[in-house]
Design a protein around this motif. Structure first.
Motif, short mmCIF file in Angstrom:
data_model
loop_
_atom_site.label_atom_id
_atom_site.label_comp_id
_atom_site.label_asym_id
_atom_site.label_seq_id
_atom_site.Cartn_x
_atom_site.Cartn_y
_atom_site.Cartn_z
N GLU A 1 1.37 -6.38 -7.08
CA GLU A 1 1.69 -7.80 -6.98
C GLU A 1 1.99 -8.19 -5.54
O GLU A 1 1.59 -9.25 -5.07
CB GLU A 1 2.91 -8.12 -7.84
CG GLU A 1 2.66 -8.04 -9.30
CD GLU A 1 1.60 -9.02 -9.70
OE1 GLU A 1 1.73 -10.20 -9.39
OE2 GLU A 1 0.61 -8.58 -10.30
N LEU A 2 2.70 -7.30 -4.86
CA LEU A 2 3.04 -7.57 -3.45
C LEU A 2 1.78 -7.72 -2.62
O LEU A 2 1.67 -8.63 -1.79
CB LEU A 2 3.88 -6.41 -2.94
CG LEU A 2 4.92 -6.68 -1.87
CD1 LEU A 2 5.88 -7.72 -2.37
CD2 LEU A 2 5.66 -5.41 -1.56
N VAL B 1 0.84 -1.20 0.00
CA VAL B 1 0.00 0.00 0.00
C VAL B 1 0.87 1.25 0.00
O VAL B 1 0.64 2.19 -0.78
CB VAL B 1 -0.94 -0.01 1.22
CG1 VAL B 1 -1.58 1.35 1.39
CG2 VAL B 1 -2.01 -1.05 1.05
N PHE C 1 2.93 -1.18 -10.19
CA PHE C 1 2.44 -2.51 -10.53
C PHE C 1 3.08 -3.58 -9.66
O PHE C 1 2.42 -4.52 -9.21
CB PHE C 1 2.69 -2.80 -12.00
CG PHE C 1 1.46 -2.64 -12.81
CD1 PHE C 1 0.58 -3.68 -12.92
CD2 PHE C 1 1.16 -1.44 -13.40
CE1 PHE C 1 -0.57 -3.53 -13.64
CE2 PHE C 1 0.01 -1.28 -14.11
CZ PHE C 1 -0.86 -2.33 -14.23
N MET C 2 4.37 -3.43 -9.41
CA MET C 2 5.04 -4.42 -8.57
C MET C 2 4.47 -4.41 -7.15
O MET C 2 4.32 -5.46 -6.52
CB MET C 2 6.54 -4.15 -8.52
CG MET C 2 7.25 -4.53 -9.78
SD MET C 2 8.99 -4.59 -9.53
CE MET C 2 9.53 -3.31 -10.57
N CYS C 3 4.10 -3.23 -6.67
CA CYS C 3 3.52 -3.16 -5.33
C CYS C 3 2.14 -3.80 -5.30
O CYS C 3 1.76 -4.42 -4.29
CB CYS C 3 3.46 -1.72 -4.86
SG CYS C 3 5.09 -1.04 -4.56
N ILE D 1 6.78 0.37 -10.86
CA ILE D 1 6.93 0.03 -9.45
C ILE D 1 5.57 -0.06 -8.77
O ILE D 1 5.35 -0.89 -7.89
CB ILE D 1 7.85 1.06 -8.76
CG1 ILE D 1 9.26 0.89 -9.31
CG2 ILE D 1 7.85 0.88 -7.27
CD1 ILE D 1 10.27 1.79 -8.71
N GLY E 1 3.85 1.55 -1.04
CA GLY E 1 4.51 1.69 -2.34
C GLY E 1 3.59 2.30 -3.37
O GLY E 1 3.98 3.19 -4.11
#
Lengths: 162, 99
Positions: free
Chosen positions: B35-36, B18, B31-33, B29, B20
């Motif tokens: 995914e996290l 959140v 998008f990667m967060c 980045i 991120g």
């Protein structure tokens, strides 16, 4: 956490791979070997290759100017942090009241043909397949539609003109 | 390791995701967060499945993974198209649907 902190996207991606692999180890501890394998193959393999590919393609040589916007969003984020940490503390403090986590005995799964229940190891491919193709058959088909639509959408987006 | 610790790790992962999404500006980045955060939910599902001794949670994680894969493919295609049109992936500069 380094996924958020790292300046360059490629370092973020590498730390994310590390996170995914650590999470697959958690899955192994929780008796889900199939999901651990899928986690490594799909996430750490396929999805991260996609990410790294796009990062390289866009060629973001220098970090964005003023990358982190530390304003209202950061305040909201920190508030969320405090809230969740309080909640976690409450949960761990209360865990004496929760039922103790028991080690799971092999679960009996009634097979598709409705024969006598056979003993299937918890978390194995067979157990997951049995559940997936009996109780969740419609969801499985819907997922295939989702993948098909995503594939068509990506082709339409990526092609400059049809 | 008892189940509440897994849930705690899941909560921490979700919080990092959140933060991120809120703080960073680079679309990749973000998008990667996302995914996290999906993975935090997956970890909670698997922990609950183990705790209850049922397979449903793990099957649900399977579906979440599939949908996440589709979402990443579409999202990255959008980012590539965006970069082709705008020469930037800063989400603060991409605040209009057209230019």
């Amino acid at each position: 956490m380094m996924v958020v902190i790292a300046r360059h996207p490629i370092y973020s991606a590498l730390f994310l791979v590390l996170t995914f692999i650590g999470q697959s180890i958690f899955y192994l501890q929780l008796q889900a070997p199939f999901l651990a394998a899928v986690q490594v193959i799909v996430y750490a393999g396929a999805i991260m290759v996609l990410f790294v590919f796009v990062i390289m393609l866009l060629g973001e040589d220098k970090p964005l100017r003023g990358e982190r916007n530390l304003g209202v969003p950061a305040v909201i984020g920190i508030a969320f942090c405090v809230f969740l940490i309080a909640e976690i503390g409450w949960m761990i403090g209360n865990q004496g009241n929760l039922p103790a986590s028991h080690t799971v005995a092999p679960v009996t799964v009634v097979s598709m043909a409705g024969q006598t229940g056979e003993t299937v190891e918890f978390g194995s491919v067979k157990a997951i397949g049995n559940t997936l193709f009996t109780d969740y058959l419609f969801a499985f088909e819907a997922t295939s539609i989702v993948l098909l639509v995503a594939m068509i959408g990506v082709v339409v987006l990526a092609k400059r003109r049809l | 390791m008892p189940i509440p610790y897994y849930l705690a790790i899941s909560g921490i992962l979700f919080t990092v995701g959140v933060v991120g999404v809120l703080v960073r500006r680079n679309a990749i980045i973000i998008f990667m967060c996302i995914e996290l955060m999906l993975n935090a939910a997956n970890l909670a599902f698997v922990a609950a499945a183990h705790s209850l001794g049922k397979m449903n949670g793990q099957v649900f994680v399977f579906f979440v993974m599939t949908v996440a894969a589709a979402e990443v493919a579409v999202g990255l295609a959008i980012i590539v198209t965006l970069f082709r049109n705008r020469e930037t992936i800063d989400v603060d500069e991409v605040n209009l649907m057209k230019h």
